[in-house]
Design a protein around this motif. Sequence first.
Motif, PDB file in Angstrom:
ATOM      1  N   PRO A  14      60.301  42.383  -5.469  1.00 37.35           N
ATOM      2  CA  PRO A  14      60.398  42.690  -4.040  1.00 37.35           C
ATOM      3  C   PRO A  14      60.897  41.507  -3.224  1.00 37.35           C
ATOM      4  CG  PRO A  14      58.301  43.439  -4.937  1.00 37.35           C
ATOM      5  CD  PRO A  14      58.963  42.649  -6.014  1.00 37.35           C
ATOM      6  N   GLN A  15      60.472  40.314  -3.587  1.00 32.53           N
ATOM      7  CA  GLN A  15      60.876  39.139  -2.805  1.00 32.53           C
ATOM      8  C   GLN A  15      62.381  38.922  -2.895  1.00 32.53           C
ATOM      9  OE1 GLN A  15      58.345  38.526  -1.228  1.00 32.53           O
ATOM     10  NE2 GLN A  15      56.710  37.457  -2.254  1.00 32.53           N
ATOM     11  N   ALA A  16      62.891  38.955  -4.146  1.00 30.23           N
ATOM     12  CA  ALA A  16      64.323  38.720  -4.339  1.00 30.23           C
ATOM     13  C   ALA A  16      65.138  39.879  -3.779  1.00 30.23           C
ATOM     14  CB  ALA A  16      64.620  38.522  -5.826  1.00 30.23           C
ATOM     15  N   ASP A  17      64.623  41.089  -3.947  1.00 30.97           N
ATOM     16  CA  ASP A  17      65.381  42.257  -3.478  1.00 30.97           C
ATOM     17  C   ASP A  17      65.562  42.252  -1.967  1.00 30.97           C
ATOM     18  OD1 ASP A  17      65.466  43.030  -6.054  1.00 30.97           O
ATOM     19  OD2 ASP A  17      63.932  44.573  -5.900  1.00 30.97           O
ATOM     20  N   ARG A  18      64.572  41.720  -1.259  1.00 28.96           N
ATOM     21  CA  ARG A  18      64.628  41.792   0.200  1.00 28.96           C
ATOM     22  C   ARG A  18      65.644  40.833   0.804  1.00 28.96           C
ATOM     23  NH1 ARG A  18      62.781  44.554   3.593  1.00 28.96           N
ATOM     24  NH2 ARG A  18      62.262  42.997   5.141  1.00 28.96           N
ATOM     25  N   VAL A  19      65.934  39.748   0.098  1.00 22.55           N
ATOM     26  CA  VAL A  19      66.741  38.712   0.743  1.00 22.55           C
ATOM     27  C   VAL A  19      68.225  39.056   0.808  1.00 22.55           C
ATOM     28  CG1 VAL A  19      65.123  36.886   0.143  1.00 22.55           C
ATOM     29  CG2 VAL A  19      67.062  37.346  -1.365  1.00 22.55           C
ATOM     30  N   VAL A  20      68.671  40.023  -0.015  1.00 23.40           N
ATOM     31  CA  VAL A  20      70.086  40.410   0.029  1.00 23.40           C
ATOM     32  C   VAL A  20      70.235  41.563   1.018  1.00 23.40           C
ATOM     33  CG1 VAL A  20      72.047  41.253  -1.288  1.00 23.40           C
ATOM     34  CG2 VAL A  20      70.400  39.727  -2.355  1.00 23.40           C
ATOM     35  N   PRO A  21      71.147  41.428   1.987  1.00 21.86           N
ATOM     36  CA  PRO A  21      71.351  42.539   2.931  1.00 21.86           C
ATOM     37  C   PRO A  21      71.654  43.827   2.173  1.00 21.86           C
ATOM     38  CG  PRO A  21      72.554  40.608   3.646  1.00 21.86           C
ATOM     39  CD  PRO A  21      72.006  40.293   2.293  1.00 21.86           C
ATOM     40  N   VAL A 224      72.248  40.408  -8.972  1.00 25.01           N
ATOM     41  CA  VAL A 224      72.470  41.104 -10.242  1.00 25.01           C
ATOM     42  C   VAL A 224      71.687  42.414 -10.268  1.00 25.01           C
ATOM     43  CG1 VAL A 224      71.987  41.006 -12.725  1.00 25.01           C
ATOM     44  CG2 VAL A 224      73.037  39.053 -11.583  1.00 25.01           C
ATOM     45  N   ARG A 225      70.449  42.355  -9.854  1.00 26.09           N
ATOM     46  CA  ARG A 225      69.618  43.565  -9.862  1.00 26.09           C
ATOM     47  C   ARG A 225      70.206  44.629  -8.931  1.00 26.09           C
ATOM     48  NH1 ARG A 225      64.748  46.191 -10.304  1.00 26.09           N
ATOM     49  NH2 ARG A 225      64.130  46.807  -8.236  1.00 26.09           N
ATOM     50  N   ARG A 226      70.619  44.184  -7.762  1.00 24.04           N
ATOM     51  CA  ARG A 226      71.183  45.125  -6.783  1.00 24.04           C
ATOM     52  C   ARG A 226      72.420  45.818  -7.365  1.00 24.04           C
ATOM     53  NH1 ARG A 226      70.849  44.970  -1.187  1.00 24.04           N
ATOM     54  NH2 ARG A 226      68.724  44.252  -1.572  1.00 24.04           N
ATOM     55  N   PHE A 227      73.305  45.027  -7.979  1.00 26.83           N
ATOM     56  CA  PHE A 227      74.557  45.596  -8.489  1.00 26.83           C
ATOM     57  C   PHE A 227      74.319  46.435  -9.740  1.00 26.83           C
ATOM     58  CE2 PHE A 227      76.502  42.909  -5.465  1.00 26.83           C
ATOM     59  CZ  PHE A 227      77.731  43.481  -5.217  1.00 26.83           C
ATOM     60  N   THR A 228      73.372  46.028 -10.561  1.00 31.50           N
ATOM     61  CA  THR A 228      73.086  46.797 -11.769  1.00 31.50           C
ATOM     62  C   THR A 228      72.614  48.199 -11.397  1.00 31.50           C
ATOM     63  OG1 THR A 228      72.536  44.775 -12.949  1.00 31.50           O
ATOM     64  CG2 THR A 228      71.709  46.821 -13.875  1.00 31.50           C
ATOM     65  N   PHE A 229      71.732  48.290 -10.428  1.00 28.65           N
ATOM     66  CA  PHE A 229      71.214  49.601 -10.042  1.00 28.65           C
ATOM     67  C   PHE A 229      72.280  50.435  -9.327  1.00 28.65           C
ATOM     68  CE2 PHE A 229      67.215  47.990 -11.347  1.00 28.65           C
ATOM     69  CZ  PHE A 229      66.516  49.123 -11.726  1.00 28.65           C
ATOM     70  N   ARG A 230      73.098  49.752  -8.511  1.00 26.69           N
ATOM     71  CA  ARG A 230      74.182  50.494  -7.858  1.00 26.69           C
ATOM     72  C   ARG A 230      75.114  51.083  -8.921  1.00 26.69           C
ATOM     73  NH1 ARG A 230      75.734  46.065  -3.371  1.00 26.69           N
ATOM     74  NH2 ARG A 230      74.135  46.554  -1.844  1.00 26.69           N
ATOM     75  N   ALA A 231      75.463  50.275  -9.920  1.00 22.39           N
ATOM     76  CA  ALA A 231      76.367  50.754 -10.974  1.00 22.39           C
ATOM     77  C   ALA A 231      75.715  51.898 -11.739  1.00 22.39           C
ATOM     78  CB  ALA A 231      76.714  49.608 -11.924  1.00 22.39           C
ATOM     79  N   PHE A 232      74.418  51.786 -11.996  1.00 17.50           N
ATOM     80  CA  PHE A 232      73.722  52.833 -12.748  1.00 17.50           C
ATOM     81  C   PHE A 232      73.770  54.158 -11.992  1.00 17.50           C
ATOM     82  CE2 PHE A 232      69.952  55.356 -13.638  1.00 17.50           C
ATOM     83  CZ  PHE A 232      70.039  55.483 -15.009  1.00 17.50           C
TER      84      PHE A 232
ATOM     85  N   GLY B   4      56.457  41.060   1.160  1.00 19.65           N
ATOM     86  CA  GLY B   4      56.574  41.210  -0.268  1.00 19.65           C
ATOM     87  C   GLY B   4      55.488  42.128  -0.763  1.00 19.65           C
ATOM     88  N   GLY B   5      55.027  41.902  -1.962  1.00 19.38           N
ATOM     89  CA  GLY B   5      53.977  42.730  -2.515  1.00 19.38           C
ATOM     90  C   GLY B   5      52.637  42.284  -1.981  1.00 19.38           C
ATOM     91  N   MET B 138      58.641  33.094  -0.011  1.00 16.67           N
ATOM     92  CA  MET B 138      59.206  34.189  -0.813  1.00 16.67           C
ATOM     93  C   MET B 138      60.066  33.648  -1.942  1.00 16.67           C
ATOM     94  SD  MET B 138      60.215  36.632   2.411  1.00 16.67           S
ATOM     95  CE  MET B 138      61.131  37.868   1.548  1.00 16.67           C
ATOM     96  N   VAL B 139      60.922  32.663  -1.636  1.00 20.30           N
ATOM     97  CA  VAL B 139      61.822  32.161  -2.685  1.00 20.30           C
ATOM     98  C   VAL B 139      61.086  31.322  -3.727  1.00 20.30           C
ATOM     99  CG1 VAL B 139      63.791  32.164  -1.106  1.00 20.30           C
ATOM    100  CG2 VAL B 139      62.555  30.040  -1.510  1.00 20.30           C
TER     101      VAL B 139
END
Lengths: 299, 259
Positions: A14-21, A224-232, B4-5, B138-139
């Motif tokens: 969740p932390q990493a996912d939130r930081v990318v617009p 990477v996570r964002r793009f992987t799921f978009r591609a999926f 976050g969580g 967070m980071v």
Amino acid sequence: MKLLSPAVLLRGEPQADRVVPPTGFTARLTLFAAAAMTFLAVFALALSLATGRLASNWSEELARSSTLRISAPAEQVAAQTEAALQVLATTGGVARARALSREEQQALLEPWFGPDLPVDSLPIPQLIEIIEDAQGYDPDGLRLRLAAEVPGAVLDDHGRWRRPLVKAAGRIRALGLLSLLLIGGVMGAMITLAANSALAANGQVIAVLRLVGARDDFIARAFVRRFTFRAFWGAALGMFLGLAALLALPEAQAEGGFLTGLGLRGWHWIWPFFLPLVAAMVSFLATGAAARRMLRRLA
Amino acid sequence: MWIGGGGKVLFPPCAAIASAVPILQKDKAVAGAYVIELDNLAYSYGGGELLSDISLRLTPGSFHFLTGPSGAGKTTFLKLCYGALVPTAGHAVLFGKDVRQMDRDEIAEIRRRVGVVHQDCQFLDHLSVAENIALPLMVSGRDVSAEDQNLKELIAWCGLTHRAEARPPELSGGERQRAALARAVIMSPDIILADEPTGNVDWEMSERLLSLLVELNRMGKTVMIATHDLGLIRAAKTRVQARVLRIAKRRLQLAGADL
């Protein structure tokens, strides 16, 4: 740089996912590229599997059958046919042999001459269908015997035209597989471009994250996570559209020939469902490499 | 609203300083006698030398101003102090380790110990102010909630409680500076580097920001402020023992005498 493990990929961060617009044209580009490429991949896969199936059918079925043609004066045809059947009955490797009826011969000629062909009045050779057993017969030996006992007999073991057909089907199958590889490569390239664009467009995000102490692997994981799921999800959409298009193809008919047999058969329907996973994997690798490269450049 | 969580932020324990918030308490031992050591440092870019022959040692808990004309290299100097730039000659030793010897992960670790406030403080515009302030947590992998009491206290300390849910573009210049300062100190860093923190705010807000920085210094943080605002420096010198450095002609000089 440590990258995303499959477990973290599925569990999410969740932390990493939130930081990318969350939005942007790169999101739409990735979805579209994955959907379009997977749609094409479904057809390439179907082509590859169908040609593989045809090659196999031609190879197996035609390899077990051959034709004996009796070309003799009309008054000798019956006798030579009988003699040929006698020879075949005593030939090792021949499971059965039978002379085609007039109606069957007429049916064979019908596509070329129409239904009203007067077969009885034409000097058409008599055809004998030979079915081999598992061992098969020796064609050269049989030809020698026939030459001695049935002078009007010509043996056609189908090899002359079966081999190029099987070869052509094999090449089409290879072409299908090559198309799959190319589609995967193009999808990887497009997703890499989209990832590069996203990373470049989010230069400020990366600068802020670095300023506050984010490690490169944290930043890369977020992308990477964002793009992987978009591609999926894009690939899943493309797969369902591709399958729907395949279902809409006409059913294979006896007279339909090759093209109408393009659809998938039996357990082959499972294969397209792997395409979104492959797309996700391609995206995972392509975006990971792009992220590492871009972050190194921005360092 | 969640950043976050679940789970609590692992902030330092609450101290008895009435005006402070627990998040700001000193909880890290600084390796060595100096937090930053610059030794004959030079930095060149595009063929031209921007900084030359700079030597400086910052002791823990010290307070510094960095002055000089626009374009003298103040921002470059600060970037060298937190590893955003690597010197082209000489050495920059941060917390006992030479920047040249560090990989990017180690640089990232260093930045968690250095709070940086830029004049054009940048935020993630899709996150709220509270989330932006909590970004360093967070980071670093900590789960943090906007409802967390420590985070609320820090936001209140900066006077941004009423703006916690706003997006950064909605903030005024002064509010942005205070949010940037809160973000810079949330990890309880050993050093705070501020680049023209009062450049875009009025005098009243400058006073308020200065008070926050002085308060942080009293908690044991090393503070360095790059500014050409001599009024700010004079105001600070009445409250804290500050050393004033000046960059001129690519070199660093002690410039306290003329203030």
